[in-house]
Enzyme design. Structure first.
Site, PDB file in Angstrom:
ATOM      1  N   SER A  82       0.787  -1.322  -0.017  1.00 46.25           N
ATOM      2  CA  SER A  82       0.100  -0.118   0.044  1.00 46.25           C
ATOM      3  C   SER A  82       0.918   1.215  -0.149  1.00 46.25           C
ATOM      4  O   SER A  82       2.049   1.073   0.379  1.00 46.25           O
ATOM      5  CB  SER A  82      -0.926   0.218   1.316  1.00 46.25           C
ATOM      6  OG  SER A  82      -0.131   0.007   2.296  1.00 46.25           O
ATOM      7  N   SER A  83       0.132   2.340  -0.070  1.00 45.76           N
ATOM      8  CA  SER A  83       0.931   3.686  -0.083  1.00 45.76           C
ATOM      9  C   SER A  83       0.237   4.357   0.972  1.00 45.76           C
ATOM     10  O   SER A  83      -0.926   4.677   0.913  1.00 45.76           O
ATOM     11  CB  SER A  83       0.840   4.392  -1.713  1.00 45.76           C
ATOM     12  OG  SER A  83       1.674   5.656  -1.432  1.00 45.76           O
ATOM     13  N   THR A  84       1.133   4.688   1.912  1.00 45.69           N
ATOM     14  CA  THR A  84       0.790   5.382   3.281  1.00 45.69           C
ATOM     15  C   THR A  84       0.280   6.665   2.976  1.00 45.69           C
ATOM     16  O   THR A  84       0.735   7.359   1.983  1.00 45.69           O
ATOM     17  CB  THR A  84       2.019   5.630   4.208  1.00 45.69           C
ATOM     18  OG1 THR A  84       2.413   4.433   4.385  1.00 45.69           O
ATOM     19  CG2 THR A  84       1.480   6.096   5.560  1.00 45.69           C
TER      20      THR A  84
END
Length: 358
Positions: A82-84
């Site tokens: 995922s991308s924070t």
């Protein structure tokens, strides 16, 4: 009127991060402006009542608006990566208190976006990033090269750090841990920084000048990261979920319902005290389970529990302790690491309220 360009979306995102106080240091502001997030998030997965939708370049403005929003984005269908949310990334990067020229070890390459920010700020030759997943490493390298960065990116177990590359000035992790690996401290210079998710919070530590210890605090921001994996294949939770959903066990009225696990401040303490517990919701039913096969199911003011230990008994006990302490938030806790001993303190107390288990 034409749709906004990626640079316009990027400029707005950075301006919003500055306005909300997440991005203060002008050097990090420049790094965020220089790195186009959409190169590292070519697609993300959006879940709604219709199921999961892949949002990519074909969605045009909708894709760019999502990429440059301040939200956590799932970037693989199997939820491996995922991308924070950018605001949390900014707060964690600033917490490193870098001056320039430091060698930084990143644990959890993921999409490569955070690696690119570090490379822009410090120079790619000062950055090493480690991820357990060779496929994610390969994708990240390709994206980083396309963006003009070539840091050292290694497929390895992040808990071991990077033992072959000497001493680092800082370590930053983008995955959840339940304790600080000793390997990180061994590979960190005196007074070096560690910034890492710990449970549902972010710990900011400094290595002490002598020995292998560190002390620090927790940021006020909540942090819900994917856990550090020690193997390339994701852990299979399906059997545990089915057991929790359909298993027979001891049933009693619960003292506290599943909503306590959604309380942002309580969740920090609950995750620290019960680090192996994982929640799930299936058809509106709240489930909790541990890898050892312990589980709990909450339905109609009743909890049913099975397995080696009573999961919900442990959670209720921890929540009762947190209430008795006055509902303290994350920033009121401190962490001290001394060799294998890792202790959490509340406020100015000299007595630990919790000892973390490696």
């Amino acid at each position: 009127m034409s749709e906004p360009t990626s640079s316009e979306y990027l400029g707005k995102m950075v301006a919003d991060l500055v306005a909300c106080g997440a991005l203060v240091d002008q050097r990090w502001q420049a790094a965020f402006m220089a790195v186009p997030r959409h190169l590292f998030v070519p697609r993300f997965y959006r879940n709604d009542q219709q199921g999961s939708t892949v949002v990519d370049e074909a969605f045009g403005d909708e894709w760019l608006a999502g990429v440059y929003s301040d939200v956590h984005l799932v970037t693989t269908e199997d939820v491996r990566s995922s991308s924070t949310a950018p605001s949390l990334m900014a707060r964690m990067l600033e917490a490193l208190e870098l001056e320039g020229g430091e060698r930084v070890l990143e644990i959890g390459t993921g999409t490569g976006y955070n690696t690119a920010l570090l490379s822009e700020r410090l120079g790619a030759d000062h950055v090493t990033s480690v991820d357990i997943d060779p496929d994610l490493v390969a994708q990240a390298k390709e994206r980083l090269n396309r963006a003009g960065y070539s840091p050292r990116v290694v497929a390895a177990d992040g808990a071991d750090g990077d033992p072959d590359a000497g001493v680092y000035d800082a370590v930053i992790a983008t995955c959840r841990l339940d304790y600080i690996p000793q390997a990180w401290l061994n590979q960190l210079r005196s007074n070096g920084a560690i910034v890492t998710p710990l449970g549902a919070g972010v710990a900011v530590l400094r290595k002490t000048s002598a020995g292998d210890g560190a002390t620090g605090r927790f940021l006020s921001a909540s942090a819900y990261f994917m856990p550090l994996r020690h193997q390339a294949a994701p852990a299979l939770a399906g059997d545990l979920i089915r057991l929790a959903l359909h298993g027979s066990g001891d049933t009693r009225p619960y003292k506290f319902g599943a909503s306590i696990h959604s309380d942002n401040e309580a969740r920090f303490w609950l995750d620290l005290t019960n680090p192996e517990v994982r929640p799930a919701t299936v058809d509106g039913v709240s489930l909790f389970f541990r890898p050892d096969g312990s589980w709990a199911r909450l339905v109609d003011d009743q909890v049913t529990q099975g397995g080696p230990s009573k999961v919900w008994d442990d959670i209720e006990a921890a929540y009762t302790t947190w209430l008795a302490a006055g509902r303290p938030s994350r920033e009121h806790y401190r962490l001290t690491v001394s060799g294998p001993q890792q202790e959490v303190f509340l406020g100015d107390s000299t007595e630990p309220v919790l000892r973390l288990k490696a």
